[in-house]
Design a protein around this motif. Structure first.
Motif, PDB file in Angstrom:
ATOM      1  N   PRO A 256       0.795  -1.231   0.000  1.00 37.93           N
ATOM      2  CA  PRO A 256       0.000   0.000   0.000  1.00 37.93           C
ATOM      3  C   PRO A 256       0.827   1.280   0.000  1.00 37.93           C
ATOM      4  N   ASP A 257       2.095   1.197   0.413  1.00 38.76           N
ATOM      5  CA  ASP A 257       2.941   2.392   0.467  1.00 38.76           C
ATOM      6  C   ASP A 257       3.953   2.454  -0.666  1.00 38.76           C
ATOM      7  N   MET A 258       3.789   1.627  -1.681  1.00 38.99           N
ATOM      8  CA  MET A 258       4.744   1.635  -2.792  1.00 38.99           C
ATOM      9  C   MET A 258       4.692   2.981  -3.525  1.00 38.99           C
ATOM     10  N   PRO A 259       5.852   3.587  -3.798  1.00 37.07           N
ATOM     11  CA  PRO A 259       5.856   4.802  -4.611  1.00 37.07           C
ATOM     12  C   PRO A 259       5.292   4.530  -6.007  1.00 37.07           C
ATOM     13  N   ASP A 260       4.577   5.503  -6.556  1.00 34.65           N
ATOM     14  CA  ASP A 260       3.971   5.373  -7.889  1.00 34.65           C
ATOM     15  C   ASP A 260       3.038   4.170  -7.975  1.00 34.65           C
TER      16      ASP A 260
END
Length: 387
Positions: A256-260
């Motif tokens: 859920p916190d992955m960039p892009d």
């Protein structure tokens, strides 16, 4: 019409399991099925839990318009929400329905991920021994598989992985519990791998293939891959823990916190469509949504593991005791292909380790009746004695 040379070459390198299957069919026709001890296929033999039949019966009565229609390519929203609730607990991350994409099994999920991630020439590190199809999935989408051996206990060799990283590395693909070894990578090794990837000069994605997550023994746990790095994707299916391999139902989850993340999810959803999957089967999606806390009786696999380990011990095999999945991967005292030929003389079917990128071993699948395992004991002893 002649197939492409590439596919002909692929067929010659991927045929070990198929060869054993065909040899098993010949032996069963000649001697009878009860006289052949077939450990070649990782095909779950346990029936699905009774809740699955009840779910199907209930859903068959649902006549609301649109039950079997197209839905968003990522899957029914309520199904993705149910999967997300369970995964949030397993992975220790605030996963929501928007982070989930329902797929045609874990194999479909992996192809969707590779299609969305890879540009031509991008490298994906895989750990040997590995599931035989990984190299083909990577090649399907223009990638290059870079094989890094696990250590002697089949744990991650972090130094070897670090040495394999290049500017072209796009992802590292792990499988825990592992097919073919049954090894479960520790939380500490996953954390160290995450730090290694996060310190790379470019973004490297950790892809965790987890269809055996729930099949574990001796109180072991399958650690969270998402705890290792935010640049992670988990793929899985219901083929093993619900014994539904033929129904081709699985999922992928993006951290859920992955960039892009939004751009990647859009690419994944598009890949699901243009690869021809379009969406995961509508009926199966709705069925598994009701079964998130259900699984087959893992105690049956545990008993089989104990029986098989006892037989291998008595025959003199060296092996790493599996912590999960339903495979054993013992060493062979001679060339693994030649050893499998000797086993065939005892009507025992095993797969050479070279088919999984690790010669000098054999894979034995114990998703078979205990009588098959017990019946092979004398044959294993005779072959080891001959060697």
């Amino acid at each position: 019409m002649t197939p492409s040379q590439k596919m002909l070459a692929f067929a010659s390198t991927s045929s070990w399991i198929r060869r054993m299957f065909e040899e098993g069919a010949r032996l069963k026709a000649q001697f009878g099925a009860d006289q052949v001890f077939d450990f070649s296929l990782g095909n779950p033999d346990l029936p699905p839990p009774p809740q699955f039949a009840q779910a199907l019966a209930d859903l068959a009565q649902d006549e609301r318009p649109g039950c079997h229609a197209y839905m968003p390519n990522s899957g029914w929203p309520e199904v993705r929400a149910a999967v997300a609730t369970r995964l949030a607990q397993e992975q220790g991350a605030p996963i929501t329905a928007g982070d989930i994409l329902m797929t045609c099994g874990a194999a479909g999920a992996l192809n969707v991920v590779m299609k969305a991630l890879l540009d031509p020439g991008d490298e994906v590190i895989i750990i040997s021994p590995y599931f035989v199809e990984y190299t083909f999935y990577i090649d399907n989408h223009g990638g290059v598989a870079k094989i890094v051996p696990a250590d002697e206990e089949f744990n991650l060799d972090l130094a070897a992985i670090e040495a394999a990283l290049t500017e072209k590395t796009k992802a590292v693909l792990i499988n825990s519990p592992n097919n073919p070894t049954g090894q479960v990578y520790s939380a500490e090794s996953l954390a160290a791998l995450g730090r290694l990837l996060d310190n790379a000069t470019q973004t490297v994605c950790l892809i965790a293939d987890e269809p055996y997550r729930k099949i574990i023994y001796d109180g072991a746990e399958t650690p969270s891959a998402m705890a290792a790095t935010v640049n992670s994707i988990v793929v899985s299916s219901y083929s093993k823990d619900l014994s539904l391999p033929g129904e081709r139902i699985g999922y992928l989850a993006v951290h859920p916190d992955m960039p892009d993340k939004a751009a990647l999810l859009n690419a994944l959803t598009l890949a699901n469509r243009i690869l021809g999957f379009v969406n995961a089967p509508a009926l199966m999606q709705r069925a598994v949504a009701r079964l998130q806390e259900v699984s087959v009786d893992m105690a049956i696999y545990a008993r089989r593991r104990e029986l098989f380990c006892q037989i291998l011990d008595e025959a003199g095999f060296a092996y790493v005791r599996p912590k999960g999945a339903f495979y054993l991967f013992p060493k062979t005292p001679i060339d693994d292909v030649e050893f499998c030929k000797l086993l065939l003389e005892e009507r025992i079917l095993a797969v050479p380790g070279r088919g999984f990128g690790r010669p000098g071993h054999i894979r034995l699948a114990f998703c078979v009746d205990e009588a098959v395992i017990a019946g092979a004991a004398a044959g294993f002893r005779r072959v080891m004695s001959r060697c």
